[in-house]
Structures are given as C-alpha cells and as structure tokens.
Write a protein that holds these residues in place. Structure first.
Motif, PDB file in Angstrom:
ATOM      1  N   GLU A   1     -31.763 -27.474 -17.366  1.00 43.37           N
ATOM      2  CA  GLU A   1     -31.792 -26.245 -18.356  1.00 43.37           C
ATOM      3  C   GLU A   1     -32.371 -25.165 -17.451  1.00 43.37           C
ATOM      4  O   GLU A   1     -33.522 -25.350 -17.098  1.00 43.37           O
ATOM      5  N   GLN A   2     -31.748 -23.808 -17.706  1.00 49.79           N
ATOM      6  CA  GLN A   2     -32.319 -22.824 -16.981  1.00 49.79           C
ATOM      7  C   GLN A   2     -33.103 -21.991 -17.816  1.00 49.79           C
ATOM      8  O   GLN A   2     -32.962 -21.767 -19.048  1.00 49.79           O
ATOM      9  N   SER A   3     -34.324 -21.616 -17.302  1.00 48.45           N
ATOM     10  CA  SER A   3     -35.569 -20.798 -18.259  1.00 48.45           C
ATOM     11  C   SER A   3     -34.801 -19.313 -18.147  1.00 48.45           C
ATOM     12  O   SER A   3     -33.841 -19.013 -17.424  1.00 48.45           O
ATOM     13  N   GLU A   4     -35.502 -18.411 -19.214  1.00 52.96           N
ATOM     14  CA  GLU A   4     -34.998 -17.161 -19.343  1.00 52.96           C
ATOM     15  C   GLU A   4     -34.989 -16.551 -17.972  1.00 52.96           C
ATOM     16  O   GLU A   4     -34.093 -15.515 -17.877  1.00 52.96           O
ATOM     17  N   LYS A   5     -36.252 -16.376 -17.436  1.00 57.37           N
ATOM     18  CA  LYS A   5     -36.192 -15.538 -16.134  1.00 57.37           C
ATOM     19  C   LYS A   5     -35.965 -16.403 -14.762  1.00 57.37           C
ATOM     20  O   LYS A   5     -36.179 -16.155 -13.774  1.00 57.37           O
ATOM     21  N   ASN A   6     -35.817 -17.836 -15.070  1.00 54.95           N
ATOM     22  CA  ASN A   6     -35.354 -18.546 -13.660  1.00 54.95           C
ATOM     23  C   ASN A   6     -36.488 -18.686 -13.077  1.00 54.95           C
ATOM     24  O   ASN A   6     -36.342 -18.513 -11.659  1.00 54.95           O
ATOM     25  N   ASP A   7     -37.815 -18.749 -13.390  1.00 49.62           N
ATOM     26  CA  ASP A   7     -38.923 -18.526 -12.603  1.00 49.62           C
ATOM     27  C   ASP A   7     -39.961 -19.856 -12.730  1.00 49.62           C
ATOM     28  O   ASP A   7     -39.421 -20.823 -13.544  1.00 49.62           O
ATOM     29  N   GLU A   8     -40.955 -19.881 -11.999  1.00 50.74           N
ATOM     30  CA  GLU A   8     -41.676 -21.135 -11.936  1.00 50.74           C
ATOM     31  C   GLU A   8     -42.345 -21.579 -13.337  1.00 50.74           C
ATOM     32  O   GLU A   8     -42.162 -22.528 -14.060  1.00 50.74           O
ATOM     33  N   ALA A   9     -43.039 -20.466 -13.866  1.00 47.71           N
ATOM     34  CA  ALA A   9     -43.683 -20.538 -15.187  1.00 47.71           C
ATOM     35  C   ALA A   9     -42.483 -21.060 -16.185  1.00 47.71           C
ATOM     36  O   ALA A   9     -42.900 -21.852 -17.173  1.00 47.71           O
ATOM     37  N   GLY A  10     -41.334 -20.642 -16.295  1.00 54.28           N
ATOM     38  CA  GLY A  10     -40.370 -20.960 -17.247  1.00 54.28           C
ATOM     39  C   GLY A  10     -40.076 -22.373 -16.865  1.00 54.28           C
ATOM     40  O   GLY A  10     -39.802 -23.281 -18.003  1.00 54.28           O
ATOM     41  N   ALA A  11     -39.831 -22.904 -15.770  1.00 54.21           N
ATOM     42  CA  ALA A  11     -39.484 -24.119 -15.456  1.00 54.21           C
ATOM     43  C   ALA A  11     -40.638 -25.104 -15.872  1.00 54.21           C
ATOM     44  O   ALA A  11     -40.334 -26.167 -16.592  1.00 54.21           O
ATOM     45  N   TRP A  12     -42.153 -24.767 -15.916  1.00 48.12           N
ATOM     46  CA  TRP A  12     -42.896 -25.774 -16.351  1.00 48.12           C
ATOM     47  C   TRP A  12     -43.004 -25.845 -17.911  1.00 48.12           C
ATOM     48  O   TRP A  12     -43.166 -26.984 -18.492  1.00 48.12           O
TER      49      TRP A  12
ATOM     50  N   TYR B   1     -35.386 -26.629 -10.739  1.00 45.33           N
ATOM     51  CA  TYR B   1     -36.080 -25.370 -10.014  1.00 45.33           C
ATOM     52  C   TYR B   1     -36.933 -25.921  -8.959  1.00 45.33           C
ATOM     53  O   TYR B   1     -36.999 -24.980  -7.924  1.00 45.33           O
ATOM     54  N   PHE B   2     -37.487 -26.959  -9.033  1.00 46.56           N
ATOM     55  CA  PHE B   2     -38.472 -27.406  -7.848  1.00 46.56           C
ATOM     56  C   PHE B   2     -38.014 -28.176  -6.917  1.00 46.56           C
ATOM     57  O   PHE B   2     -38.566 -28.428  -5.962  1.00 46.56           O
ATOM     58  N   ILE B   3     -36.540 -28.561  -7.103  1.00 41.58           N
ATOM     59  CA  ILE B   3     -36.064 -29.429  -5.958  1.00 41.58           C
ATOM     60  C   ILE B   3     -35.779 -28.296  -4.759  1.00 41.58           C
ATOM     61  O   ILE B   3     -35.583 -27.534  -4.462  1.00 41.58           O
ATOM     62  N   GLY B   4     -36.231 -29.109  -3.643  1.00 48.41           N
ATOM     63  CA  GLY B   4     -36.349 -28.426  -2.609  1.00 48.41           C
ATOM     64  C   GLY B   4     -37.871 -27.602  -2.279  1.00 48.41           C
ATOM     65  O   GLY B   4     -38.272 -27.207  -0.858  1.00 48.41           O
ATOM     66  N   LYS B   5     -38.519 -27.250  -3.209  1.00 52.47           N
ATOM     67  CA  LYS B   5     -39.807 -26.603  -3.110  1.00 52.47           C
ATOM     68  C   LYS B   5     -40.977 -27.391  -3.189  1.00 52.47           C
ATOM     69  O   LYS B   5     -42.197 -27.274  -2.684  1.00 52.47           O
ATOM     70  N   HIS B   6     -41.071 -28.569  -3.617  1.00 57.34           N
ATOM     71  CA  HIS B   6     -41.910 -29.581  -3.862  1.00 57.34           C
ATOM     72  C   HIS B   6     -41.470 -30.828  -2.681  1.00 57.34           C
ATOM     73  O   HIS B   6     -40.112 -31.141  -2.510  1.00 57.34           O
ATOM     74  N   PRO B   7     -42.484 -31.593  -2.327  1.00 57.69           N
ATOM     75  CA  PRO B   7     -41.943 -32.759  -1.838  1.00 57.69           C
ATOM     76  C   PRO B   7     -41.235 -33.827  -2.498  1.00 57.69           C
ATOM     77  O   PRO B   7     -41.085 -33.789  -3.715  1.00 57.69           O
TER      78      PRO B   7
END
Length: 587
Positions: free
Chosen positions: A488-499, A467-473
C-alpha cells in the motif's frame, strides 16, 4: 620458538650498527609505553668475546652477510650455553647455501621495505617471547583498493598500542557460503574493524559476517566513506571518514582517532561481557539459601556451602585453547591451598563460542578441580502452555538524522546487541515475535536462531514495506517465508509514510500477549504508546537507551507490571537472562 620464561635478558649482535641501534630505539620506545624497565633486558658482549650475564635470547643483524671473528666467538659461546638466536636479514637478500653459517638456527626475521614497521614487529616478537605482552586482538576487514593506505596507518597505530592486528582484505562477489569463508581469526578477535565500500553496505555476506561477530560478542567498528549516508542507524559503532582529512592525506590523524575508539569499545565490551556472566550467576546462586557468595575484584565469584569452596571465573573471550589454559592457571591460584574440598568453574556462554572449541572444553573439563559451566544452563528455554504473540519494537537511531539526535545520545549499542541475543536465545518454541524489518538487527536475530537450530518461520513474523525493496539489504536468505510485504502506498510515498504503514499493520493484530521495546528511534515512542493503549503489558528495556529509556522514565506508571519483572527493572544493573526469564514466565 616457545615462550621464554626463565630470564628477561636479550643480547644484540650484528654487522650493522645502524640497524642494531634503530631496533634498540624502537624496542626502548615499546618498553617505555608498557612501563617496563629497560636496563634489565638488553646486554652487550665484552671485548673479550664473553657475555657478562648469559641472556635468554640473542638477535644477530646479518645485514651485510659477514660474520666477524669477534662475533663468531660470542655466538659460539652463546650456543655452548644453549641460548636461542634469531637472525635478521633484508627481504632482498638471497643467501646462498655456501654463505649460510652453521652458527645460526632456523629462526630468522626478514626486514621489509619499511624498516620501522619491521622493527616494531620484531620488538613485539621479542617481548612476546618473554611473556611481557598482553595481546589485544583486532581484525581489520577492508577492500584493498579502497582503504589500503588508511588501514596500514591504523595497523601501525594499533601495534604501538600493543594490539595484535590481522589485516584481511575481502572481495564482494555476491555469492558464496558465509560459514565457509568466515575465518577463525574473526571468532578469536576482540574487535573487528570493517571498512565499508559503496557495495558492502547492502551485501548479504557482509551483513552475515557482522552479525556473526555481534553474536560472538566481538566489538565491531564500521567505517564508511564520507558520502555514504544510510537512512537508518547501525547496531555497531559507526565512523564516517572526514573528507577533508582524507583528501589532505592526514592518515595518521584518522588512524589515531580510530584507535582511540577501539580502545574505548574494547574496555566497554569486556566489562559488559564479564557482567553478563557473573551477574547471571550471582542472581542464580542467591536463590540457594544455603550458599553464601561474594563478588571479588576481577569479577570472579566464590561461594561457600558445607565447608566447600567454589570459585566461578568468567572465561571472557576464551574461544582459543591458550585462553582457557591461562584462565585455568588463574583459577587454581584463587582457591587457598589449604582447602581440600574445592571446585573451580570456568563460566562461558555457549551463545558466544564456536562449535570447534567444544572438543577442547571437554578435554579441559577432565582436569580436577576445574569444571566448565555454560551460563545458559541457568536459564533453560521455557515451554509455554499455549501459543503466544509478542510485539517487538527495536531500532537504532541514526547519528545523521536531526530527529534522532536526542535518542542517539542515550543509545547503548552493546546493550542493544546483548538484549537482542539474550531474548532470542531464550525464546520458547511456541512464542511468535512480530517485528518490523529493521536492517541493522535482522541479521543478528537470524544468526542467533541459526545457532539454536530454530526455523525462523516458526518463531518470527517480519513486516516490510515495498518502499524499502532495493534500499535495504535482502533478507530472503535468512527469513524466507517469514516476511509480510506491505505494498500500500503512503500519502507522500516516502520513508516515514512507509514505516507508519508497517506499524499500522503490526498493530492490527488483536492477539498480542505482551510487547518489548529495545533501543528505539524517533517515531517509535508513539508506536509504543499506541500498543499499550490497545494491548497488554509492554516491557521497555531501559538500559538499551533510546526510546526504551524514555518510555521507562516517562510512561512506566501507565503499565501494569508483574512484580517479578518490576524487581528486575528496578535493579541497578539489569541482567537480561533474569529479566527475560521473568517476562516469558509471565506470558
């Protein structure tokens, strides 16, 4: 021109009373800010063309290019006494050789288009020649087109506060070797002020530069535009420029606010640097029962053993030869002259000094009774008997996220910086640290490992979500072959789910021997509690604030803590070298 130390007196001459008086006003203002007496510095020639008290320096304002006969007599009188002279001229003036007078030396000062800025620099030049300035060095990095006017206002404000300011524009080209482009001025500065552009926040070169500054214990202030909101907190002091102030051209107000922040950061950074050296030393020599020691005002330590006096002086920020010279002179004054058996140690931390200084330190080391001592020698890297796995929970709360506000109030960024540096500087080669790919700390960890000459793939395992590829250095250049990417994709496909998926993957490891919590943002407390439910001991470094402080204050009783580590944690001032030494020995 060498520094003048014999007399504190200046004579002003010239063919323009306006320029002379304007400079005198600026000089008086600078002196009043420094608490210096004005009447003892400036003298004027008598009508007879003789000087009442021979000065140490003369300044001639040659604005019209004409030397009056009366001035010529005074100048010759000064020259006969060997008084050095500085000439001041306009930048647009092109003096022809036939107009140049043999009366003047090669020392000269050029007035820029803004006379007030020129007067300020000339005033500091004069005071510096007399040894009356304690320069505080600041480096300002900025993209010229983006922040030029604010930088100029900030530099002027810092100059008024007795800072030595260097402005260094940068250009982001997406490539280039950082080590080749990093200047000595960065390593010699106390504070780095970095003005971000829209591109710099994710640029690997910029991240490496900021990490290098952090490893050298340079205080860093990162300045961003009002529309740059990061999804994570930064390791350094962060400022977002107020949109209304910028649009209203309130450059002076912005500069004053930034200068106030620099003042506070410099004081806190210097205090922490000193404590890190003297605190480690005090703990070390306390274990030697035959040695009595005392911590004196000014943070130097003296010890007495078998009628022998030893003084330990922290060489804070002494990456420049002149700093070592000054500290050597100071150290020699600390030991009573009657002492025949004396030894003076200048303490430094090799983690925070440049390799190019080693030659000078070796030369200085030959002067008796001075000897340099690397504080790292007190804490050699441990050699564990078998492979160990350590869970590291480290992050920085964001000042822009509502859920992070309570943790941001307690976070201590300087303590987080030093805890990270110390932990990885002491890391044994057979310990593997498992951590999440948090953007603010990974470049610093990479910088420390590079200083040690240790391959990251042998000692760290980094967990990252797609999820963070392209969003983080991009960290591939630092931690190639160390990253575990979770797709693996989180339920909401958001930042909190990725962490959450990242930490779930980290907690699946069954072979953790211990854990460490440094700093920490919202959501990390739940991860730390899951870890102690499933695994062994977890060390919260409470002095770093954030989740680590909350974990220590509220949940420490749930943890079986080794006695040696408990003693270090209960100390009023946690010394990280001692704390992590006890932690690694307990693995």
């Amino acid at each position: 021109m060498d520094q003048i130390t014999s007399k504190y007196q200046l004579i002003l001459l010239g063919d323009s009373n306006q320029h002379l008086n304007d400079f005198k006003g600026m000089l008086f203002d600078r002196m009043s800010r420094l608490g210096l007496e004005m009447d003892k510095l400036i003298d004027y020639p008598t009508p007879e063309g003789r000087v009442r008290n021979m000065p140490a320096l003369a300044i001639y304002f040659r604005i019209r290019g004409i030397v009056e006969n009366e001035d010529e007599r005074v100048i010759k009188n000064l020259q006969s006494e060997g008084v050095p002279m500085v000439t001041v001229a306009r930048s647009s003036d092109k003096m022809k050789e036939e107009q140049a007078s043999s009366l003047f030396s090669e020392d000269n000062f050029t007035l820029a288009s803004s006379s007030s800025d020129s007067y300020l620099k000339l005033a500091d030049y004069v005071l510096d020649l007399f040894g009356l300035l304690d320069k505080k060095k600041v480096l300002v990095n900025y993209e010229k087109e983006a922040s030029d006017k604010i930088v100029k206002a900030l530099s002027r404000e810092l100059l008024l506060r007795n800072y030595d300011v260097a402005e260094e524009p940068y250009q982001i080209n997406g490539n280039g070797n950082f080590e080749e482009t990093c200047t000595d001025r960065l390593a010699d500065s106390e504070i780095l002020i970095f003005f971000h552009s829209s591109r710099s926040l994710r640029d690997p070169w910029v991240q490496a530069r900021l990490a290098y500054a952090a490893r050298l214990q340079v205080g860093v202030v990162e300045v961003m535009e009002w529309d740059n909101v990061l999804p994570y907190g930064l390791l350094n002091k962060q400022v977002r420029l107020d949109k209304l102030a910028v649009l209203n051209r309130s450059k002076a107000g912005i500069a004053a606010g930034l200068a106030d922040m620099v003042e506070c950061l410099r004081i806190a950074n210097r205090a922490l640097q000193t404590r890190n050296l003297t605190g480690a030393l005090c703990k070390y020599i306390t274990k030697l029962s035959t040695v009595d020691w005392k911590l004196h005002p000014g943070y130097w330590v003296s010890s007495y053993q078998y009628d022998k006096t030893q003084c330990y002086v922290p060489a804070i920020g002494a990456t420049h030869p002149e700093c070592f010279d000054a500290l050597s002179a100071r150290a020699e004054r600390l030991v009573p002259k009657s002492e025949e058996k004396e030894k003076i140690y200048l303490l430094y931390d090799s983690l925070c000094t440049k390799s190019c200084d080693e030659t000078y330190r070796e030369r200085l080391n030959g002067y008796s009774p001075i000897e340099l001592m690397d504080v790292r020698k007190f804490f050699p890297v441990q050699q564990p008997k078998k492979k160990k796995n350590v869970f590291l929970l480290v992050s920085i709360p964001s000042p822009w996220k509502e859920e992070d506000q309570s943790y941001f109030q307690t976070i201590n960024l300087l303590e987080v910086r030093h805890a990270i540096c110390t932990f990885f500087a002491m890391l044994p080669p057979d310990v593997v640290v498992h951590l999440a790919a948090y953007p603010s700390v990974l470049p610093l960890i990479g910088s420390v490992l590079k200083w040690r000459g240790q391959n990251p793939k042998d000692c760290v395992k980094i967990y990252m979500h797609g999820y963070f590829i392209g969003k983080h250095p991009d960290y591939d250049g630092i931690f190639k072959d160390c990253i575990v990417t979770i797709n693996e994709q989180s339920e909401k496909n958001d930042e909190a789910g990725a962490w959450k998926l990242i930490y779930d993957e980290m907690l699946k490891v069954d072979s953790y021997d211990a854990g460490v919590v440094i700093g920490g943002a919202a959501g990390d407390i739940a991860v730390a509690l899951q870890f102690i439910d499933k695994h062994a001991f977890c060390l919260p470094v409470s002095s770093t604030g954030g989740v680590a402080k909350e974990f220590y204050d509220k949940h420490m009783k749930m943890i079986k803590c080794p006695i040696a580590i408990k003693e270090e944690l209960e100390d009023e001032t946690i010394e990280y070298q001692n704390l992590f030494k006890a932690f690694l020995e307990a693995l």
